[in-house]
Each structure stands twice: as C-alpha cells, then as structure tokens.
Design an enzyme around this catalytic site. Structure first.
Site, PDB file in Angstrom:
ATOM      1  N   GLU A   1       2.730  -4.792  -6.816  1.00 24.89           N
ATOM      2  CA  GLU A   1       3.511  -3.544  -6.836  1.00 24.89           C
ATOM      3  C   GLU A   1       2.787  -2.420  -6.095  1.00 24.89           C
ATOM      4  O   GLU A   1       3.425  -1.621  -5.399  1.00 24.89           O
ATOM      5  CB  GLU A   1       3.773  -3.132  -8.289  1.00 24.89           C
TER       6      GLU A   1
ATOM      7  N   LYS B   1       2.918  -2.260   5.230  1.00 25.29           N
ATOM      8  CA  LYS B   1       3.823  -2.129   4.082  1.00 25.29           C
ATOM      9  C   LYS B   1       5.235  -2.577   4.456  1.00 25.29           C
ATOM     10  O   LYS B   1       5.922  -3.212   3.659  1.00 25.29           O
ATOM     11  CB  LYS B   1       3.821  -0.681   3.595  1.00 25.29           C
TER      12      LYS B   1
ATOM     13  N   GLY C   1       2.516   3.060  -3.257  1.00 23.32           N
ATOM     14  CA  GLY C   1       1.634   3.570  -4.315  1.00 23.32           C
ATOM     15  C   GLY C   1       2.277   3.509  -5.689  1.00 23.32           C
ATOM     16  O   GLY C   1       2.603   2.436  -6.198  1.00 23.32           O
TER      17      GLY C   1
END
Lengths: 425, 425
Positions: free
Chosen positions: B129, B205, B134
């Site tokens: 996660e 990401k 973040g």
C-alpha cells in the site's frame, strides 16, 4: 468453486445497477475471487413491470418475507430503502443466519444501534459501503485504509441533490425553485425532495460516518440539521463578493467537550478544496492523526456507482464469510455538543430600510452580545427604500448570535427576518 | 490472542513512522483485530545512532540476512528502499516462508514481475500500500473498493517533491533552482533529487498502479518519462495567461491500440480538479466504467502518512494470514503504445528574433506537418531583439510535432531550442 447465494430485495435504481454489474462481470469476479456470485432470488413489488433489466421469471418473487428466510440464500442485499419494512426484513434475515448488505442510510442512522447490535450478537456480517458516498469507497477507507488513524474531523458534501442545486444557483444564477426543478428533470431529485434539500439525507450519512470513526454511536437526533431551501441567489452572490461559496456541509469533529456534528448551508472560502466540488459529486475530507488531510471524491448516487459499492461488499463478504469478525461500530452512545455552544464566524443578510444610523443600531445590538463585525456590504443605497445589508462577524458562540439576531429581527428597520449562515475557514 | 511477529528492515523516515504508530496504537489495534503486533527485530545499518525513536537494544540488529530467515518472524516489512539489497532480502524472506510488506516502488516497478511471481509461486502475501501515494489508500481502493470496475484511465500527481516545486514556482514566482532549494530545505527533496524531479519516481508508481488496474504487467521501461527541470517560470506565466497550470502528470489509459502511459510536465486547465492539488500533496483521478470519476487526495510522503499505510497492510495481513489468496497482479506483459503515435495538443515556447514574417515562417513549417495553431501570444515586441513567441496547437500526433519542432529549431530566427509541453483538457 464456492458459491455465494444472493437474495436481492428491490430492483429499483440501485438494484438494477447491482443486477447489471453481476450479469456483465460476475464470471470475471468469480474467477478472480474463487467464489461464484449467484443471484438466487429477487424480491420486487410487481412481478410484471417495465424495467431497465430483465431477470428471468423464476428469479422474481413478490414475497419478501419468505426470501429473507429462504434457507438456500446466504446473503440478503437490501435495496428497498426507507425504515419499514426494510428494518423487519433485515432483522429477520440476520436471525435466519444470513449476512446482510444494505445501502439504507436512513435505517442505519435511525436504528443502527439495534441493527448493528443484532448483527454482532448473531455474529453475522453487515456491510453498508453504499450507504455513504454512493460509489466512493469511504467506509472501506476509514475502516481499513485509515485503520492506524484516529480521525479528528470530517468535512463533507454528501448530498448530491443539494450540491447540484447550489452549483446551478451559483453558476447559472438560477433561484432555488428553478434549480430544484432542473434537478428533478435531470433525475437528481425525487418528486418529494425533502429528505435531500432539508439536509436529512446528509445527516443520515454523517451519523453513520461519525459513528464509525469516533469510536461510539452518534445519535441521529442529536445532529443539528438545516437544509438549503432558505438560500437565495442573492446570498450566493454576496458570499462570492466576500470570496466564499455556499455548500451544504456535513461536519463532525471530536473535541475535548464531546462530538460536534451538524449539517447546514455554510460559507466556505473559494480556495477550500471542497469549494471546487461541483454538480452532483460528493466529497469527504477527513483529518487523521497520522495521515493528515485526506479527500475522497466521486459520484455519491446513481445506479451504477452505488451498484459498484454494493458489489464490492459482496466480494468482501465472499472473502470474509469464514471469519467471525463482524466489524460492527462501537455502540456506546457518544455525547454530541449542543450547537448553541459552538464557536463560529457568521454571515448575516438583513433587509433594512435605508435610514441614517441603521448600521450603528445593528452594531450596537451585536455589541451587546460581544459580537464584532469583520466585513460589511451595503448595496444600492437609496434613502428610505429597503436594501440588503450584509455583515460578516468575527468568531462568536451560536447562542450569543441567536440572541442578537432575535433582537435585530424586532428592530423597526428590519423588513424581513435575518438570514444567518455559518462560515468555515 | 494470535500474534503477528514482525521483522522490520530499516528505521529511517518510514520505519520510524511505523515504529511510533505501533508503539502508540498497537494495543488498541490488537484489541480491535484480535491479533497482537509484535515488533520482533529491527535491522538497521548502525546499531548506535541518534534516532527519532528508541527501540530497546535487544530489538536491534545489523544482520539483515539473518532477520529475513529468522524462524520466529512471520512478516518482513522492507523499508530500506532501492533495488539492492532490498530485492535479495525480499526474495529470501518469501523463500523462508514469510509474508512481505514493502513501500519500495522502485523495486516493484523494475523487478515486480519476478517478485510478485515468486510470492505467487510460494503462496505468500506481498502487500505494498505504501508504495504508491504514501498515506492515501489507493492500492486498497483500486483492488477492493473498485473491484466491480474496469479502470479506463488514471490521471495522477504522484510525486510530492515535483508538485511542491511547481506550486512554489507558480505561487511565489521562483525559478526552478530556487524552488528546488526550498524543497530541499523543507525536507521534501533529497540531496540527490534526480529520482523525483526527473519523473522517475512518478513513473515507478505509475508502473505499479497501471499494472494493477489494467490486468497485465506494464514494463517500466516502456513508460515515456520526462521531468520538470526544463520548466521555467516564464512557461508557468504563459500557461496561466492561457488559463492553464503546469503539473507533473502521470497518465495511463487503456485504449484499443494498447496502453498509453507517460509522465511529463503537462498543461492542465485551471478548472481541472487536479489543478488545485497544491504543495506536496498527491492526487489520483481514475475513471471506472461503473463508478465514473473518482479522486483520492492526500499526503504522498512523510514518516507518519507512509507509516499509516504500512500499518494498514499489517492489519490486512493479520486478517488474511490464513487465506491463500495472494492478490498478485496479472503478470502477463501489456503492450504500451509508443508516445510518438499519441494525439495531443501542445504548448510551444520559442525564443525568436522579432522580425517581419517570423510567425508566417513558423506556421508554414507547422503546416507542412498538418499542425494548426489555436492560440498565439507574442510579447514585448521590439524589432530585431529576441522575444518569446508562444503557440498552442490543435490536436496532432507527437511524431508530426517532433518533426516540425526539429525543423523549427534549425531556423535562423530561433535563438534557443523550442520548449514543448503536452496539453491535457
């Protein structure tokens, strides 16, 4: 493959969304999750009716009572809404050993302690992702994604109908009635729109959300609720001149003196992240003690968005059927602070006879309650005629403001009762 | 009570966040989830060092290799970052029968197929996660909350450092170097900021997110990446004159011809919901086929927000330890379209000698590639001097634009190479 046998109560807007998602994606969801989702029975009011979706005859029944007790069914998905008979049907389903999924915010807000309590006692799962924020997975996020956080505050726009109306009033300069009609035409507002425009639907959702994050149960009746029907387009224009938008804001905060929880039309600075939530969209801004500010934004209603939330509950249920973890909120009642003790800045719109000394007189009444004025707009000055006088106050307690407004409303120069709106910064 | 014994690799910024959250909230989380979270071992580089948190001596070790094979440990939480030795340690932990939680986006993006493949083969859980966004629970939302949706597109701001720099350049009229220095002073940028400002971190990401939602693996090397170091404050001012902001946008879309995926500074209309994402905040806007647009916004980095995400993984793991559901993304490679075939509008900033016929000449070069101009700004006109000439084009394919810009750069009136930025509407 495991099978999860579903009994669906209701085939309206949300029910049709669930039906069509299961139809188009059921096989794929089954493959990914190792569970087949079987729509065993669907209870409807009228077995023959024109619908957006077309289940086969054998799936349909009009007998809700036997559906919720049908031993072939594992989970009852309640999408009929309202308090009765939804409440009795859910309790009966739980007592017949079934798990329950519901989108019914009114029921959970007003009878949540009984229903969650019963689910807990019977060790049944009760999932309700679709009850708050439609397609936005806000329940999952607060319960799982933010599990490491104490949530300190919630600022939310959780009634799409009201937000649509306020957006139209602001952007197309409609008055309230015109905007409401438009919302009804677009299907955003019901024929009887009171639950939405009077803030009750938002307060239902706030009850559920606040009870989930503050570690105890918030009584729906303790939430101060005021809707948007008193908002005029002039209020929106004046707010804009001061740099604010007007939003129906549902707010809950944890304070040392108890929970603060209210739903009301509120002035928000234009630069605030919630000011840019337009049309029928919903948004929930929360502050967690570890994560800081977090915002979730999306469609708060509609057949497929809400259906998407119900189906995510079905998948979660398939994964947790064997666990005895019922995920019920803490049902110990929480103390909600009376609105009169809360501190805020306020917007006052007064229609006064334009006469020398009017502002001095009003300032004096406010001064008696120790309320000071931060900003004034006085427009279209014509001696002797009725003109709007707009005041923004510095921070004051609601009860002081109420006392002052009561006195102002009795002044001879006042031509109608004052409009009073809270300001959030 | 069940016990989940944790081996922590790294006690830097994120590690300290995890440590302090477990310290302050571990007992509460244990009570709510029926599992005690036991921090068995913490591997650090230097056992004696000044730190924000103070584990007892017995918990600390410098021997990472023995930690990941320690039979007392159930789950290894990898927070050291980088490719080596993180990769070897994670593989070793999986092969020693442990579940793994990681925040390591570089590793998952560049070696995800191997690592997820190994976790799947060994039936171990691999949670991540904290690797994207973040503290924002974006992985949970796409995987669970939006499980009923096919995600069609992702538009995201997922590098806080770059967004902070662009925000400062825009709001305080700093140039790139000044804004970067400020970011370093505030702790938002590393001493070596290349991963952030060159767009690589955002592309890492995006690789993870796109691979998760598009049902196959996106090769990190196939993503077009361009950072923000070429952006000048004049570009930001010109963009503003046209009604745009400049953001480092990470975009991925599913199209009939394959996946579109790129990270680059992009002009976005000021009214776009992502234009209002300021400072070091992150935001991910997705379009699901059922739910429509959904936006998640919050802190994309920092000790406690990222720690919050890691702890939510620990709680999820505690709940799913007995399940053999490994939640691995599909690892079949997806075809990513070459950037040159994509259609877009563009912003061109040219520094030209102000001479009659310059605009005509440039239009002619663009016309040869069938590119038409939608808007022009020409400032500070002084015949014979060098002035900026700003053009916005209508939609064109990137390769046509590249060819035109190549020709424009060779014109005698051009005093430096053209600045070219994509426009999203």
């Amino acid at each position: 493959m495991k099978r999860l046998k579903i009994g669906l109560l209701g085939l309206g807007q949300v029910g049709s969304g669930v039906y069509s998602i299961l139809k188009s994606k059921g096989a794929n969801l089954a493959r990914k999750n190792g569970t087949a989702f079987v729509l065993e029975k669907i209870a409807v009011k009228h077995s023959i009716k024109k619908r957006a979706v077309h289940p086969n005859r054998k799936q349909l029944t009009t007998n809700t009572r036997s559906l919720v007790r049908d031993p072939k069914i594992d989970v009852v998905v309640e999408l009929i809404g309202g308090i009765h008979p939804a409440k009795e049907l859910i309790l009966s389903a739980l007592r017949s050993g079934k798990d329950v999924i519901t989108a019914n915010k009114a029921l959970l807000a007003e009878h949540g302690r009984q229903i969650f309590g019963e689910a807990k006692r019977l060790k049944r799962h009760l999932f309700f992702e679709a009850s708050v924020g439609g397609g936005i997975p806000v329940i999952k996020v607060v319960r799982e994604g933010l599990v490491a956080n104490q949530i300190r505050s919630i600022y939310s726009i959780i009634n799409g109908t009201s937000n649509y109306i306020l957006t139209k009033m602001s952007e197309e300069h409609l008055d309230f009635k015109e905007a409401l009609k438009l919302a009804q035409k677009k299907g955003y507002a019901e024929a009887d729109p009171r639950l939405d425009i009077e803030g009750i639907d938002a307060a239902h959702k706030l009850t559920i959300l606040a009870s989930l994050v503050f570690g105890g149960w918030v009584n729906f009746k303790d939430i101060y609720v005021r809707g948007i029907s008193s908002i005029r387009s002039e209020d929106i224009s004046f707010a804009e001149e001061f740099g604010y938008t007007i939003k129906l804001l549902a707010v809950a905060k944890k304070t040392a003196d108890g929970i603060e929880a209210h739903v009301q039309p509120t002035l928000l600075p234009k630069s605030h992240v919630l000011s840019n939530v337009r049309g029928s969209y919903n948004a929930v801004l929360m502050q967690g003690d570890e994560v800081g500010d977090i915002l979730l934004y999306g469609r708060g209603a509609g057949s497929k968005p809400t259906g998407s939330a119900v189906v995510s509950d079905l998948v979660d249920l398939a994964r947790s059927v064997d666990s005895d973890h019922s995920f019920a909120p803490n049902l110990k009642p929480l103390k909600v602070r009376n609105i009169s003790s809360l501190l805020s800045r306020y917007y006052l719109r007064l229609h006064v006879v334009d006469r020398p000394g009017v502002l001095a007189k009003i300032s004096e009444v406010l001064g008696r309650q120790k309320i000071s004025i931060s900003d004034v707009i006085q427009k279209e000055r014509r001696l002797g005629s009725v003109v709007p006088l707009i005041l923004l106050t510095h921070g004051t307690q609601e009860h002081s403001l109420r006392r002052a407004v009561h006195a102002i409303d009795r002044l001879a120069v006042l031509k109608e009762k004052a409009q009073v709106l809270r300001i959030e910064e």
